[in-house]
Design a protein around this motif. Structure first.
Motif, PDB file in Angstrom:
ATOM      1  N   PHE A  25       0.844  -1.200   0.000  1.00  0.00           N
ATOM      2  CA  PHE A  25       0.000   0.000   0.000  1.00  0.00           C
ATOM      3  C   PHE A  25       0.879   1.248   0.000  1.00  0.00           C
ATOM      4  O   PHE A  25       1.792   1.371   0.802  1.00  0.00           O
ATOM      5  CB  PHE A  25      -0.919  -0.013   1.218  1.00  0.00           C
ATOM      6  CG  PHE A  25      -1.878   1.143   1.297  1.00  0.00           C
ATOM      7  CD1 PHE A  25      -2.586   1.572   0.185  1.00  0.00           C
ATOM      8  CD2 PHE A  25      -2.076   1.811   2.494  1.00  0.00           C
ATOM      9  CE1 PHE A  25      -3.475   2.629   0.253  1.00  0.00           C
ATOM     10  CE2 PHE A  25      -2.967   2.867   2.585  1.00  0.00           C
ATOM     11  CZ  PHE A  25      -3.659   3.285   1.457  1.00  0.00           C
ATOM     12  N   GLN A  26       0.578   2.139  -0.933  1.00  0.00           N
ATOM     13  CA  GLN A  26       1.331   3.391  -1.138  1.00  0.00           C
ATOM     14  C   GLN A  26       2.763   3.129  -1.617  1.00  0.00           C
ATOM     15  O   GLN A  26       3.607   4.024  -1.551  1.00  0.00           O
ATOM     16  CB  GLN A  26       1.325   4.251   0.133  1.00  0.00           C
ATOM     17  CG  GLN A  26      -0.079   4.638   0.565  1.00  0.00           C
ATOM     18  CD  GLN A  26      -0.129   5.434   1.856  1.00  0.00           C
ATOM     19  OE1 GLN A  26       0.724   5.288   2.722  1.00  0.00           O
ATOM     20  NE2 GLN A  26      -1.144   6.285   1.988  1.00  0.00           N
ATOM     21  N   GLN A  27       3.015   1.908  -2.120  1.00  0.00           N
ATOM     22  CA  GLN A  27       4.356   1.551  -2.595  1.00  0.00           C
ATOM     23  C   GLN A  27       4.362   1.111  -4.063  1.00  0.00           C
ATOM     24  O   GLN A  27       5.406   0.693  -4.561  1.00  0.00           O
ATOM     25  CB  GLN A  27       4.921   0.412  -1.736  1.00  0.00           C
ATOM     26  CG  GLN A  27       4.974   0.694  -0.254  1.00  0.00           C
ATOM     27  CD  GLN A  27       5.930   1.814   0.108  1.00  0.00           C
ATOM     28  OE1 GLN A  27       6.982   1.962  -0.509  1.00  0.00           O
ATOM     29  NE2 GLN A  27       5.554   2.623   1.094  1.00  0.00           N
ATOM     30  N   LEU A  28       3.233   1.168  -4.754  1.00  0.00           N
ATOM     31  CA  LEU A  28       3.163   0.653  -6.119  1.00  0.00           C
ATOM     32  C   LEU A  28       3.949   1.536  -7.093  1.00  0.00           C
ATOM     33  O   LEU A  28       3.921   2.762  -7.013  1.00  0.00           O
ATOM     34  CB  LEU A  28       1.710   0.572  -6.594  1.00  0.00           C
ATOM     35  CG  LEU A  28       0.821  -0.509  -5.983  1.00  0.00           C
ATOM     36  CD1 LEU A  28      -0.547  -0.472  -6.643  1.00  0.00           C
ATOM     37  CD2 LEU A  28       1.444  -1.878  -6.106  1.00  0.00           C
ATOM     38  N   ASN A  98      -8.832   3.692  -5.545  1.00  0.00           N
ATOM     39  CA  ASN A  98      -8.380   4.294  -4.289  1.00  0.00           C
ATOM     40  C   ASN A  98      -7.012   3.749  -3.891  1.00  0.00           C
ATOM     41  O   ASN A  98      -6.096   4.501  -3.542  1.00  0.00           O
ATOM     42  CB  ASN A  98      -9.384   4.012  -3.167  1.00  0.00           C
ATOM     43  CG  ASN A  98     -10.707   4.702  -3.372  1.00  0.00           C
ATOM     44  OD1 ASN A  98     -10.802   5.702  -4.074  1.00  0.00           O
ATOM     45  ND2 ASN A  98     -11.748   4.165  -2.773  1.00  0.00           N
ATOM     46  N   TYR A  99      -6.892   2.428  -3.934  1.00  0.00           N
ATOM     47  CA  TYR A  99      -5.633   1.791  -3.550  1.00  0.00           C
ATOM     48  C   TYR A  99      -4.494   2.276  -4.448  1.00  0.00           C
ATOM     49  O   TYR A  99      -3.379   2.559  -3.956  1.00  0.00           O
ATOM     50  CB  TYR A  99      -5.777   0.275  -3.663  1.00  0.00           C
ATOM     51  CG  TYR A  99      -4.564  -0.511  -3.191  1.00  0.00           C
ATOM     52  CD1 TYR A  99      -4.473  -0.963  -1.878  1.00  0.00           C
ATOM     53  CD2 TYR A  99      -3.515  -0.802  -4.062  1.00  0.00           C
ATOM     54  CE1 TYR A  99      -3.364  -1.679  -1.439  1.00  0.00           C
ATOM     55  CE2 TYR A  99      -2.409  -1.520  -3.638  1.00  0.00           C
ATOM     56  CZ  TYR A  99      -2.338  -1.949  -2.328  1.00  0.00           C
ATOM     57  OH  TYR A  99      -1.235  -2.660  -1.915  1.00  0.00           O
ATOM     58  N   ALA A 100      -4.748   2.377  -5.743  1.00  0.00           N
ATOM     59  CA  ALA A 100      -3.713   2.814  -6.684  1.00  0.00           C
ATOM     60  C   ALA A 100      -3.261   4.242  -6.411  1.00  0.00           C
ATOM     61  O   ALA A 100      -2.102   4.600  -6.668  1.00  0.00           O
ATOM     62  CB  ALA A 100      -4.227   2.691  -8.118  1.00  0.00           C
ATOM     63  N   GLU A 101      -4.168   5.047  -5.860  1.00  0.00           N
ATOM     64  CA  GLU A 101      -3.823   6.427  -5.512  1.00  0.00           C
ATOM     65  C   GLU A 101      -3.229   6.524  -4.116  1.00  0.00           C
ATOM     66  O   GLU A 101      -2.882   7.620  -3.651  1.00  0.00           O
ATOM     67  CB  GLU A 101      -5.067   7.322  -5.599  1.00  0.00           C
ATOM     68  CG  GLU A 101      -5.589   7.517  -7.013  1.00  0.00           C
ATOM     69  CD  GLU A 101      -6.824   8.403  -7.036  1.00  0.00           C
ATOM     70  OE1 GLU A 101      -7.016   9.193  -6.074  1.00  0.00           O
ATOM     71  OE2 GLU A 101      -7.597   8.302  -8.004  1.00  0.00           O
ATOM     72  N   GLY A 102      -3.121   5.402  -3.427  1.00  0.00           N
ATOM     73  CA  GLY A 102      -2.558   5.399  -2.085  1.00  0.00           C
ATOM     74  C   GLY A 102      -3.492   5.922  -1.025  1.00  0.00           C
ATOM     75  O   GLY A 102      -3.050   6.472  -0.015  1.00  0.00           O
ATOM     76  N   LYS A 103      -4.805   5.743  -1.241  1.00  0.00           N
ATOM     77  CA  LYS A 103      -5.755   6.275  -0.264  1.00  0.00           C
ATOM     78  C   LYS A 103      -6.800   5.213   0.095  1.00  0.00           C
ATOM     79  O   LYS A 103      -7.023   4.247  -0.626  1.00  0.00           O
ATOM     80  CB  LYS A 103      -6.426   7.543  -0.782  1.00  0.00           C
ATOM     81  CG  LYS A 103      -7.353   7.327  -1.976  1.00  0.00           C
ATOM     82  CD  LYS A 103      -7.937   8.649  -2.455  1.00  0.00           C
ATOM     83  CE  LYS A 103      -8.967   8.413  -3.563  1.00  0.00           C
ATOM     84  NZ  LYS A 103      -9.518   9.699  -4.079  1.00  0.00           N
ATOM     85  N   ASP A 125     -11.946  -4.803   5.657  1.00  0.00           N
ATOM     86  CA  ASP A 125     -11.227  -3.542   5.500  1.00  0.00           C
ATOM     87  C   ASP A 125      -9.854  -3.710   6.156  1.00  0.00           C
ATOM     88  O   ASP A 125      -9.760  -3.761   7.383  1.00  0.00           O
ATOM     89  CB  ASP A 125     -12.011  -2.423   6.184  1.00  0.00           C
ATOM     90  CG  ASP A 125     -11.340  -1.062   6.069  1.00  0.00           C
ATOM     91  OD1 ASP A 125     -10.094  -1.000   5.971  1.00  0.00           O
ATOM     92  OD2 ASP A 125     -12.059  -0.052   6.087  1.00  0.00           O
ATOM     93  N   PRO A 126      -8.780  -3.813   5.353  1.00  0.00           N
ATOM     94  CA  PRO A 126      -7.457  -4.071   5.938  1.00  0.00           C
ATOM     95  C   PRO A 126      -6.883  -2.899   6.719  1.00  0.00           C
ATOM     96  O   PRO A 126      -5.983  -3.090   7.534  1.00  0.00           O
ATOM     97  CB  PRO A 126      -6.578  -4.369   4.713  1.00  0.00           C
ATOM     98  CG  PRO A 126      -7.511  -4.616   3.584  1.00  0.00           C
ATOM     99  CD  PRO A 126      -8.730  -3.813   3.884  1.00  0.00           C
ATOM    100  N   VAL A 127      -7.372  -1.688   6.477  1.00  0.00           N
ATOM    101  CA  VAL A 127      -6.883  -0.519   7.199  1.00  0.00           C
ATOM    102  C   VAL A 127      -7.534  -0.452   8.583  1.00  0.00           C
ATOM    103  O   VAL A 127      -6.852  -0.316   9.600  1.00  0.00           O
ATOM    104  CB  VAL A 127      -7.141   0.774   6.401  1.00  0.00           C
ATOM    105  CG1 VAL A 127      -6.754   1.997   7.224  1.00  0.00           C
ATOM    106  CG2 VAL A 127      -6.348   0.749   5.086  1.00  0.00           C
ATOM    107  N   LYS A 128      -8.844  -0.558   8.617  1.00  0.00           N
ATOM    108  CA  LYS A 128      -9.552  -0.532   9.896  1.00  0.00           C
ATOM    109  C   LYS A 128      -9.533  -1.881  10.613  1.00  0.00           C
ATOM    110  O   LYS A 128      -9.967  -1.964  11.764  1.00  0.00           O
ATOM    111  CB  LYS A 128     -11.011  -0.111   9.662  1.00  0.00           C
ATOM    112  CG  LYS A 128     -11.182   1.344   9.269  1.00  0.00           C
ATOM    113  CD  LYS A 128     -12.645   1.721   9.246  1.00  0.00           C
ATOM    114  CE  LYS A 128     -12.840   3.206   9.038  1.00  0.00           C
ATOM    115  NZ  LYS A 128     -14.275   3.598   9.067  1.00  0.00           N
ATOM    116  N   LYS A 129      -9.079  -2.912   9.899  1.00  0.00           N
ATOM    117  CA  LYS A 129      -9.106  -4.288  10.425  1.00  0.00           C
ATOM    118  C   LYS A 129     -10.531  -4.652  10.864  1.00  0.00           C
ATOM    119  O   LYS A 129     -10.762  -5.207  11.939  1.00  0.00           O
ATOM    120  CB  LYS A 129      -8.103  -4.473  11.558  1.00  0.00           C
ATOM    121  CG  LYS A 129      -6.656  -4.234  11.117  1.00  0.00           C
ATOM    122  CD  LYS A 129      -5.672  -4.584  12.209  1.00  0.00           C
ATOM    123  CE  LYS A 129      -4.241  -4.316  11.761  1.00  0.00           C
ATOM    124  NZ  LYS A 129      -3.848  -5.093  10.567  1.00  0.00           N
TER     125      LYS A 129
END
Length: 265
Positions: A25-28, A98-103, A125-129
């Protein structure tokens, strides 16, 4: 009762989130994001996640089949028999743009359908778990706690009501119908976030023009088991093998009726 396969599905989804999705995430890199078609992105994470989910789900239920978003993009005929037998329906990365934009938001979504009827759904939701889960006839759960859908309590229904896929004429009619009758809010660009918003009292109504099964099978069951309603514009119940466009989802049957009267007439 909760199906015996459910813990294994949860474990698999967590594994994909922790080992494939979140580390990147945010590393692509730019060359890891491509357009399948105009406005529809796919990333290396979509493909890696779907491969691992497919492998794992077939191991959990060896006599099942998997219909994944990316596999279907390569072979559309996979949809032809989605209403037959035991079928896992997989969206390996819902909210790809969203993921591609890092958000945030984005999600992993898995459903199990038997002869076209959704038996179980998982939205993670992997961010909020946050794991939203439902089993037909059993109920809806968030991280293992039973939940019932609730409205926002606002004077007007809070609606996520996109007009992206409409012609200019359709858009004008749509906006005329909506004016002064909803409190419009931005859509999250992720069905895996939109369905929880309906259950958790953040939105009252959501409108979906596209109705691809991997976008809706898990969330539709979660909403329904929590006491909400989702149906086609004519009131027909949602099924994964119905290829028509258009769905209205609401936090309660009464809110659905109110929204349908306004939006459809």
């Amino acid at each position: 009762m909760i199906p015996a396969y459910a813990p294994a599905v949860r474990k698999l989804i967590h594994e994909v989130a922790d080992n494939i999705m979140m580390p990147r995430f945010q590393q692509l890199a730019l060359d890891e994001i491509v357009e399948k078609m105009p406005g529809d992105l796919v990333t290396v994470i979509d493909r890696e996640s779907e491969a691992r989910l497919t492998e794992g789900l077939l191991a959990i239920l060896p006599d099942s089949r998997v219909v994944g978003e990316e596999a279907t993009a390569a072979d559309p005929s996979l949809l032809d028999r989605i209403g037959e037998g035991v079928v896992w329906i997989v969206d390996p990365l819902d909210g790809t743009a969203n993921y591609a934009e890092g958000k945030w938001p984005f999600a992993i979504m898995v459903a199990l359908a038997i002869d076209g009827v959704t038996e179980a759904g998982f939205v993670y939701d992997p961010v909020k778990k946050r794991m939203c889960e439902a089993v037909a006839g059993v109920g809806a759960f968030v991280n293992g706690e039973r939940i019932t859908a609730r409205s926002t309590g606002q004077p007007l229904p809070v609606g996520a009501l996109p007009n992206r896929f409409l012609t200019d004429e359709e858009r004008q009619d749509f906006e005329r119908r909506m004016e002064g009758r909803f409190l419009p809010v931005p859509i999250p660009g992720c069905a895996g976030e939109q369905y929880p918003r309906l259950v958790l009292g953040e939105n009252d109504v959501a409108l979906f023009w596209r109705a691809l099964p991997w976008d809706h099978a898990p969330g539709a069951l979660f909403l329904t088991e929590a006491g909400g309603r989702i149906a086609r514009f004519d009131g027909t119940p949602y099924r994964v093998d119905d290829r028509r466009t258009g769905l209205i989802a609401a936090a309660s049957p009464a809110l659905w009726d109110e929204a349908a009267k306004i939006l459809v007439g």
